[in-house]
Design an enzyme around this catalytic site. Structure first.
Site, PDB file in Angstrom:
ATOM      1  N   CYS A   6      -6.877-103.849 -27.836  1.00 54.85           N
ATOM      2  CA  CYS A   6      -7.425-104.708 -28.887  1.00 54.85           C
ATOM      3  C   CYS A   6      -7.530-106.153 -28.411  1.00 54.85           C
ATOM      4  CB  CYS A   6      -6.537-104.619 -30.124  1.00 54.85           C
ATOM      5  SG  CYS A   6      -6.331-102.916 -30.615  1.00 54.85           S
ATOM      6  N   ARG A  36      -7.273-108.009 -13.370  1.00 59.15           N
ATOM      7  CA  ARG A  36      -8.047-108.993 -12.598  1.00 59.15           C
ATOM      8  C   ARG A  36      -9.350-109.432 -13.279  1.00 59.15           C
ATOM      9  NH1 ARG A  36      -9.910-109.057  -8.413  1.00 59.15           N
ATOM     10  NH2 ARG A  36      -9.086-111.033  -7.692  1.00 59.15           N
ATOM     11  N   ARG A  86      -3.639-108.973   0.086  1.00 55.79           N
ATOM     12  CA  ARG A  86      -4.906-108.362  -0.319  1.00 55.79           C
ATOM     13  C   ARG A  86      -5.674-107.690   0.835  1.00 55.79           C
ATOM     14  NH1 ARG A  86      -7.587-110.540  -4.861  1.00 55.79           N
ATOM     15  NH2 ARG A  86      -6.441-112.464  -4.464  1.00 55.79           N
ATOM     16  N   PRO A 103      -0.084-111.546   4.897  1.00 60.26           N
ATOM     17  CA  PRO A 103      -1.276-111.003   4.248  1.00 60.26           C
ATOM     18  C   PRO A 103      -0.907-110.004   3.149  1.00 60.26           C
ATOM     19  CG  PRO A 103      -0.894-109.861   6.307  1.00 60.26           C
ATOM     20  CD  PRO A 103       0.130-110.976   6.236  1.00 60.26           C
TER      21      PRO A 103
HETATM   22  N1  LLP Z   1       2.278-115.511   0.497  1.00 59.09           N
HETATM   23  C1  LLP Z   1       2.508-116.173  -0.646  1.00 59.09           C
HETATM   24  C2  LLP Z   1       3.563-117.190  -0.679  1.00 59.09           C
HETATM   25  C3  LLP Z   1       1.741-115.893  -1.789  1.00 59.09           C
HETATM   26  O1  LLP Z   1       1.968-116.569  -2.910  1.00 59.09           O
HETATM   27  C4  LLP Z   1       0.728-114.902  -1.724  1.00 59.09           C
HETATM   28  C5  LLP Z   1      -0.079-114.585  -2.899  1.00 59.09           C
HETATM   29  C6  LLP Z   1       0.536-114.215  -0.513  1.00 59.09           C
HETATM   30  C7  LLP Z   1       1.318-114.555   0.586  1.00 59.09           C
HETATM   31  C8  LLP Z   1      -0.490-113.145  -0.337  1.00 59.09           C
HETATM   32  O2  LLP Z   1      -1.778-113.607  -0.545  1.00 59.09           O
HETATM   33  P1  LLP Z   1      -3.032-112.648  -0.249  1.00 59.09           P
HETATM   34  O3  LLP Z   1      -3.065-112.379   1.237  1.00 59.09           O
HETATM   35  O4  LLP Z   1      -2.868-111.413  -1.010  1.00 59.09           O
HETATM   36  O5  LLP Z   1      -4.175-113.445  -0.704  1.00 59.09           O
HETATM   37  N2  LLP Z   1      -3.066-111.847  -8.593  1.00 59.09           N
HETATM   38  C9  LLP Z   1      -4.086-112.591  -7.882  1.00 59.09           C
HETATM   39  C10 LLP Z   1      -3.628-113.049  -6.523  1.00 59.09           C
HETATM   40  C11 LLP Z   1      -2.358-113.881  -6.569  1.00 59.09           C
HETATM   41  C12 LLP Z   1      -1.868-114.249  -5.212  1.00 59.09           C
HETATM   42  C13 LLP Z   1      -0.519-114.868  -5.301  1.00 59.09           C
HETATM   43  N3  LLP Z   1       0.062-115.172  -4.036  1.00 59.09           N
HETATM   44  C14 LLP Z   1      -5.340-111.740  -7.797  1.00 59.09           C
HETATM   45  O6  LLP Z   1      -5.343-110.615  -8.276  1.00 59.09           O
HETATM   46  O7  LLP Z   1      -6.356-112.209  -7.279  1.00 59.09           O
END
Ligand code: LLP
Length: 421
Positions: free
Chosen positions: A347, A315, A276, A274
């Site tokens: 800009c 974002r 986010r 996890p």
């Molecule tokens: N594991 C892997 C292999 C991943 O690629 C990611 C996120 C995670 C875990 C964690 O995912 P989460 O639990 O955070 O959803 N920058 C984008 C999100 C990109 C996520 C990339 N991979 C945003 O701001 O929404």
């Protein structure tokens, strides 16, 4: 639940008025709450009580050493995608033996360093990578623990840029190729296939894509067991969504029980990555209104130009991300009430933090952009030669600068004019 709340009209982070943080560290500044971080970790961990599990926080969501340190102290493992993230984890006091390494393009030096410190597992994303890790491990006289990151071809129903589990995405190994590759890995002297991994996307707000993906991965595990390849863990990646606006993502308890039901009585350790869900609501981005540019005609836009920009929080520009924007001090003054676009000084027309927000604003006002603890600072850049923001962690009634604001000298570090000019 988080620890950012109003008291007598003033926004607090735990027991610190956020305005006091601004007075000391200026703006723009990311403010994190240690209590919120701990709470989120514990809720997630408690939801998995009774299941053999390991939480590996996805460092890409927030790689600040202070943040990683709090999570390491709580017992978290880590999911990394680069040697930079690995060194951050080690510096923060994380245990390399609790690190899983994901990513489609691991370099030789990165693999070597990960083998040297003895990480828990490589999440392998291609046949070429499999052969490379095998060769490097043999050369170093070690055996690399690996899992294949399979691509289960499941639609995560999220923004296309953060969907990763479809066949058309660059991630992972097609699930119908995986069996043959496990058979290959099992006979390579430098590899120990110990698990299987998948990650289908981010900010998922329903359980069904997770269920589909885990179901397909479990079928694979069962087929492999039938061939005598016994895996000991399943890594289900990250992806659980949070509430930015009015989303109602599954709770950690619902998420955990859905997965536990599917695992049944298989003797598998569950690894989760996890990002986010642990950090997003533990952070805010604080910014000051530099000036107002209200429109004059009926259908004109009204712009509030603030001192944070897309380089600080990309974002909204990149994924049409919606973040709540709230004043640090409620009802103080005779500002102008309008439907404001909150924009930065960069800009680019895409440089906005929020659009069409009904707020009463005056120049100099302080605002907080909520739910900014994940993919906020980690995606910040120096575009338009803007130093990156300070990061401050609040612990109860104390504020700690966990990253100093960059200076103008930092911006030019390592650069020079041509020697002959
Ligand atoms: N594991 C892997 C292999 C991943 O690629 C990611 C996120 C995670 C875990 C964690 O995912 P989460 O639990 O955070 O959803 N920058 C984008 C999100 C990109 C996520 C990339 N991979 C945003 O701001 O929404």
């Amino acid at each position: 639940m988080d620890h950012f709340e109003y008291r007598d009209g003033a926004l607090y982070a735990e027991n610190v008025p956020v305005a006091d943080i601004v007075q000391r560290f200026g703006t723009p500044t990311y403010v994190y709450s240690a209590a919120t971080l701990s709470r989120h970790y514990r809720v997630f961990d408690d939801a998995l009580a009774g299941i053999d599990h390991d939480i590996c926080f996805a460092v890409k969501a927030n790689g600040n050493i202070g943040v990683l340190g709090v999570l390491a102290d709580l017992g978290s493992g880590f999911d990394i995608v680069s040697v930079g993230e690995l060194e951050r984890v080690i510096t923060a006091g994380g245990d390399p033996a609790r690190v899983v390494f994901s990513g489609v393009g691991k370099r030789v030096d990165e693999i070597e360093r990960a083998l040297e410190v003895g990480i828990a597992c490589f999440n392998v994303e291609s046949e070429a990578e499999l052969a490379c890790i095998d060769a490097l491990a043999q050369r170093m006289g070690v055996v690399a623990p690996i899992s294949l990151r399979v691509n289960p071809d499941v639609d995560a129903q999220t923004h296309p840029y953060i969907s990763t589990g479809l066949k058309e995405n660059k991630f992972g190994i097609a699930i119908d190729r995986a069996e043959a590759l496990y058979a290959d890995a099992a006979v390579r002297a430098g590899l120990a296939p110990i698990g299987v991994d998948c990650h289908i996307g981010s900010q998922l707000t329903t359980l069904s894509p997770f269920r589909d993906a885990v179901g397909r991965v479990l079928d694979l595990i069962d087929r492999l067991a039938g061939r005598g390849i016994e895996l000991s863990h399943i890594d289900v990646g990250g992806g659980l969504g949070v509430c930015y606006r009015d989303e109602t993502p599954p709770t950690p308890a619902e998420y955990a029980s859905a997965i536990a039901d599917m695992l049944g009585d298989r003797p598998l350790k569950l690894i989760l990555e996890p990002g986010r869900v642990l950090v997003a609501n533990a952070g805010i981005l604080v910014t000051r209104v530099a000036l107002l540019k209200p429109g004059t005609a009926e259908d004109d836009k009204h712009f509030a130009v603030v001192d944070a920009a897309m380089n600080d929080l990309i974002r909204p520009a990149l994924y049409a991300g919606w973040h709540r924007v709230v004043p640090l001090q409620m009802n103080t003054h005779g500002g102008q009430t309008r439907s404001w676009d909150i924009v930065g000084p960069i800009c680019e027309t895409g440089d906005f933090l929020a659009q069409g927000r009904e707020l009463t604003l005056a120049a100099g006002d302080l605002l907080a952009v909520r739910t900014a603890g994940a993919y906020g600072f980690t995606m910040a850049s120096n575009y338009n030669a803007r130093p990156r923001a300070a990061e401050v962690m609040v612990v109860d009634d104390a504020m700690h600068e966990v990253r100093a604001r960059e200076t103008l000298a930092d911006l030019m570090r390592g650069e020079r004019r041509l020697p002959f000019s």
